[in-house]
Motif scaffolding. Structure first.
Motif, PDB file in Angstrom:
ATOM      1  N   PRO A 235       0.839  -1.195   0.000  1.00  0.00           N
ATOM      2  CA  PRO A 235       0.000   0.000   0.000  1.00  0.00           C
ATOM      3  C   PRO A 235       0.881   1.254   0.000  1.00  0.00           C
ATOM      4  O   PRO A 235       1.960   1.248   0.590  1.00  0.00           O
ATOM      5  CB  PRO A 235      -0.782  -0.093   1.316  1.00  0.00           C
ATOM      6  CG  PRO A 235      -0.582  -1.474   1.821  1.00  0.00           C
ATOM      7  CD  PRO A 235       0.662  -1.999   1.201  1.00  0.00           C
TER       8      PRO A 235
ATOM      9  N   ARG B  19       3.293  -3.027   7.856  1.00  0.00           N
ATOM     10  CA  ARG B  19       2.530  -2.750   6.637  1.00  0.00           C
ATOM     11  C   ARG B  19       2.371  -4.087   5.933  1.00  0.00           C
ATOM     12  O   ARG B  19       3.345  -4.807   5.739  1.00  0.00           O
ATOM     13  CB  ARG B  19       3.261  -1.779   5.710  1.00  0.00           C
ATOM     14  CG  ARG B  19       3.535  -0.412   6.288  1.00  0.00           C
ATOM     15  CD  ARG B  19       2.341   0.471   6.366  1.00  0.00           C
ATOM     16  NE  ARG B  19       1.939   0.919   5.036  1.00  0.00           N
ATOM     17  CZ  ARG B  19       0.804   1.580   4.821  1.00  0.00           C
ATOM     18  NH1 ARG B  19      -0.005   1.864   5.804  1.00  0.00           N
ATOM     19  NH2 ARG B  19       0.485   1.960   3.610  1.00  0.00           N
TER      20      ARG B  19
ATOM     21  N   ASP C 282      -3.667   1.106   6.590  1.00  0.00           N
ATOM     22  CA  ASP C 282      -3.455  -0.338   6.471  1.00  0.00           C
ATOM     23  C   ASP C 282      -4.048  -1.013   7.708  1.00  0.00           C
ATOM     24  O   ASP C 282      -3.345  -1.282   8.679  1.00  0.00           O
ATOM     25  CB  ASP C 282      -1.957  -0.625   6.340  1.00  0.00           C
ATOM     26  CG  ASP C 282      -1.646  -2.102   6.171  1.00  0.00           C
ATOM     27  OD1 ASP C 282      -2.586  -2.916   6.072  1.00  0.00           O
ATOM     28  OD2 ASP C 282      -0.456  -2.435   6.143  1.00  0.00           O
TER      29      ASP C 282
END
Length: 95
Positions: free
Chosen positions: A10, A38, A16
């Motif tokens: 992302p 992440r 996230d």
């Protein structure tokens, strides 16, 4: 037979929620050294023959047009799986 690895993450400005859930669970399981997570995606593309520069370029194009959503994701790595063992964990440790 060759294999190309494509990793997609992302964009930094995108929330996230899965990464946030994981980072919240890590300390409860005793993993206190991690402060952020992440979560992304990994694709393995198989090809007949060797992974050439042309194959990697095609994989990059496929990653940008199909494997990722360019509005919210970045393609962070396209590599020959046989020659790029960065961060691979083996029985002997990190390769």
């Amino acid at each position: 037979m060759g294999r190309v690895v494509v990793e997609v993450m992302p964009k930094p400005e995108i929330l996230d929620p899965q990464g946030k859930a994981v980072v919240g669970a890590l300390p409860r399981l005793g993993f206190t050294q991690f402060t952020g997570v992440r979560q992304g995606k990994r694709f393995e593309l198989e090809v007949d023959g060797e992974v050439t520069a042309e194959v990697l370029a095609a994989a990059q194009q496929a990653a940008e047009t199909l494997l990722s959503n360019p509005i919210i994701e970045d393609v962070v790595r396209v590599a020959d799986a046989a020659t790029d063992a960065a961060g691979t964990i083996t029985a002997e440790g990190v390769a």
